[in-house]
Enzyme design. Structure first.
Site, mmCIF file in Angstrom:
data_model
loop_
_atom_site.group_PDB
_atom_site.id
_atom_site.type_symbol
_atom_site.label_atom_id
_atom_site.label_comp_id
_atom_site.label_asym_id
_atom_site.label_seq_id
_atom_site.Cartn_x
_atom_site.Cartn_y
_atom_site.Cartn_z
ATOM 1 N N GLU A 1 -5.179 1.319 2.876
ATOM 2 C CA GLU A 1 -4.866 0.349 3.923
ATOM 3 C C GLU A 1 -4.981 0.948 5.310
ATOM 4 O OE1 GLU A 1 -2.520 -2.054 6.783
ATOM 5 O OE2 GLU A 1 -2.174 0.024 6.164
ATOM 6 N N GLU A 2 -4.458 2.164 5.476
ATOM 7 C CA GLU A 2 -4.474 2.792 6.797
ATOM 8 C C GLU A 2 -5.887 3.205 7.225
ATOM 9 O OE1 GLU A 2 -1.978 2.453 8.452
ATOM 10 O OE2 GLU A 2 -0.151 2.640 7.282
ATOM 11 N N HIS B 1 3.873 4.263 12.050
ATOM 12 C CA HIS B 1 2.735 4.987 12.635
ATOM 13 C C HIS B 1 3.168 6.031 13.676
ATOM 14 C CE1 HIS B 1 -0.676 1.872 11.638
ATOM 15 N NE2 HIS B 1 0.213 2.000 10.668
ATOM 16 N N ASP C 1 6.547 2.089 6.182
ATOM 17 C CA ASP C 1 5.147 1.637 6.143
ATOM 18 C C ASP C 1 4.365 2.485 5.153
ATOM 19 O OD1 ASP C 1 2.707 0.458 6.718
ATOM 20 O OD2 ASP C 1 2.375 1.610 8.542
ATOM 21 N N ASP D 1 4.832 -5.795 4.865
ATOM 22 C CA ASP D 1 4.180 -4.659 5.532
ATOM 23 C C ASP D 1 4.264 -4.812 7.049
ATOM 24 O OD1 ASP D 1 2.756 -2.308 5.833
ATOM 25 O OD2 ASP D 1 0.793 -3.257 5.596
ATOM 26 N N HIS E 1 0.846 -1.200 0.000
ATOM 27 C CA HIS E 1 0.000 0.000 0.000
ATOM 28 C C HIS E 1 0.879 1.246 0.000
ATOM 29 C CE1 HIS E 1 0.488 1.211 4.304
ATOM 30 N NE2 HIS E 1 0.667 -0.083 4.502
ATOM 31 N N ASP F 1 -0.572 4.441 0.811
ATOM 32 C CA ASP F 1 -1.124 5.481 1.678
ATOM 33 C C ASP F 1 -0.399 5.439 3.014
ATOM 34 O OD1 ASP F 1 -2.430 2.931 2.110
ATOM 35 O OD2 ASP F 1 -3.808 3.955 3.466
#
Length: 501
Positions: free
Chosen positions: A180-181, A459, A146, A209, A113, A115
């Site tokens: 995804e997030e 994150h 990520d 991931d 991903h 995003d």
């Protein structure tokens, strides 16, 4: 330019072809980092509606990069979704791409991903989160680990074969999303729709991931926990009340809620809900040996987390309670006053939020019933006239893979070649629903092959991937292509021989 100083340019087990590939990657590492810088600069935050066009731009940028490989790229429209305020917002398209259709070669599908989570410098970043900044060998920026870094490393690894005019060892497919997030909206439905089409000739699916267990030793992930999230709502009336006028004469919702939350776990972290542990698999000797063999530094893990003491004192106990046993965490209370200072109010309605990380063999529907029944029993004993409502906003199943499958065998060999050591065989305590989704729907072999280190801070503020991991990770992916092609060919040959006999 000198070869990559911090990594292993080649190991004793490397072949001439691998050394050629490694040298190319070393010589072009700055170009790979420049591309990552361009990708990080796109503020593809899928959480905030105002940035949706940036997410779409990031997906289109990725599609262009795949087209440059020679891949056939499709941008699948997923429609729109409703925001909490009732407005409708367009979902970013999803990439389905393929490169090569040789029936004699295996087909490997890569999921990733592009995003990212929200990030602002004032949140505590040392640098601008959308300007990739190299400091002490680390590449800092939102999405660096990520998941933009690993996605680019895989694409760069494929591109090495094109640049060197080498035969592609496998057929490639890509499924890359931009939500995804924010919960991968529309992804599961698309996988079901494409199961007999796009995925029909896929042999293996690879996800990159997640992270290693340590800062230095590579790892292969063969399992993740699921997640069962709960909202516990307690309400006494329609409006908040003054504690001077009503304190001491009513059943306060917050008092009920705190009692309910306090009944969930004991001081050792053991979940108190009856039946929760009933379906947890027994610890077998073979699995126990896996934990004993892992080089896990408890002090390093404490430093990465910023805490002084864990609930358990040995690495085996810590790892087992992270990976193979369920855990319950309380996340917050909605409706309560939380600003600085004090507000002497009795909230009329409060919602407690907690989740249970489930492990293989635990059933989501049974777990849901157990929790609701338990909370209703605890609440009834309080003789409160308030209203209780328990709901489940999110649930995701755990996932576990066969570590003896060709995918994992090929990846172990590739890691040994690139890093000069065997990988840790690890589970991940978090939830990555896409692994179980792929496995359930496509029935293909799925593997998680991380290249990020434990301290990458996904994150979090100051997210990074090291130059070492980004470049060596690119070599790892390229070597994996060679190893899975070789192993798949051997298996096909053995199968043909058995059929002939």
């Amino acid at each position: 330019m000198l070869l990559f100083e911090a990594g292993v340019s080649s190991s004793p087990s490397s072949s001439g072809l691998e050394n050629q590939i490694f040298q190319y990657i070393d010589l072009h590492q700055n170009e790979f980092i420049q591309t990552l810088k361009e990708w990080v600069a796109v503020e593809s935050d899928s959480i905030q509606p105002r940035l949706r066009q940036e997410v779409i731009r990031m997906v289109e940028l990725t599609a262009d990069r795949l087209r440059a490989l020679g891949a056939t790229v499709g941008l699948v429209k997923l429609g729109s979704h409703k925001l909490p305020d009732g407005q409708s917002l367009l979902l970013p398209p999803l990439i389905l791409a393929e490169l090569g259709k040789d029936p004699q070669k295996p087909t490997v599908c890569f999921y990733g991903h592009v995003d990212v989570q929200p990030a602002k410098k004032e949140d505590g970043w040392k640098t601008d989160p959308y300007t990739l900044t190299e400091t002490d060998g680390n590449l800092y920026g939102r999405g660096a680990t990520d998941n933009k870094g690993p996605v680019l490393a895989w694409i760069n690894a494929v591109d090495v074969f094109r640049a060197l005019k080498l035969d592609m060892p496998v057929n490639f497919k890509f499924i890359i999303e931009g939500m995804e997030e924010a919960g991968s909206l529309g992804l599961e439905e698309l996988i079901k729709k494409e199961n007999q089409l796009f995925f029909s000739d896929v042999d293996y699916i690879v996800i990159s991931d997640n992270l290693w267990l340590s800062n230095r030793k590579p790892a292969l992930t063969y399992g993740t926990r699921g997640n069962l999230c709960f909202f516990v709502e307690v309400q006494c009336g329609e409006r908040d009340l003054h504690s001077g006028s009503f304190g001491g004469i009513i059943h306060e919702p917050m008092t009920d809620l705190i009692a309910l939350l306090d009944s969930l776990v004991d001081t050792s972290g053991h979940i108190l809900i009856p039946g929760v542990y009933d379906n947890v698999a027994s610890l077998m000797e073979e699995e126990k040996k896996l934990y004993e063999a892992i080089e896990f530094d408890l002090e390093e893990h404490k430093n990465n987390s910023g805490v002084k003491k864990f609930l358990y004192d040995t690495k085996e106990e810590v790892l087992m309670h992270l990976w193979r046993y369920p855990s319950l965490s309380i996340h917050g209370i909605e409706g309560a006053f939380h600003e600085p200072g004090i507000k002497t109010v009795i909230p009329a309605r409060v919602i407690g939020k907690f989740s249970i990380r489930q492990v293989p063999h635990m059933d989501i529907s049974i777990g849901e019933r157990q929790v609701i029944q338990y909370l209703e029993d605890v609440f009834s004993k309080r003789n409160s006239p308030n209203k209780l409502k328990v709901s489940v906003p999110i649930s995701a199943m755990p996932w576990v893979a066969d570590i003896n499958s060709p995918l994992y065998t090929a990846a172990r060999r590739a890691i040994k070649t690139v890093f000069g050591q065997d990988p840790e065989m690890i589970r991940d305590g978090s939830t990555i629903p896409i692994a179980q989704t792929f496995q359930n729907i496509t029935r293909k072999s799925v593997m998680m092959l991380p290249i990020g280190a434990a301290d990458d801070g996904e994150h979090s503020q100051n997210e990074k991937i090291s130059r070492h991991n980004y470049i060596q990770g690119t070599k790892l992916f390229a070597t994996f292509f060679l190893e899975i092609a070789k192993l798949h060919g051997q298996l096909q040959e053995a199968s043909n021989t058995m059929t002939t006999n």
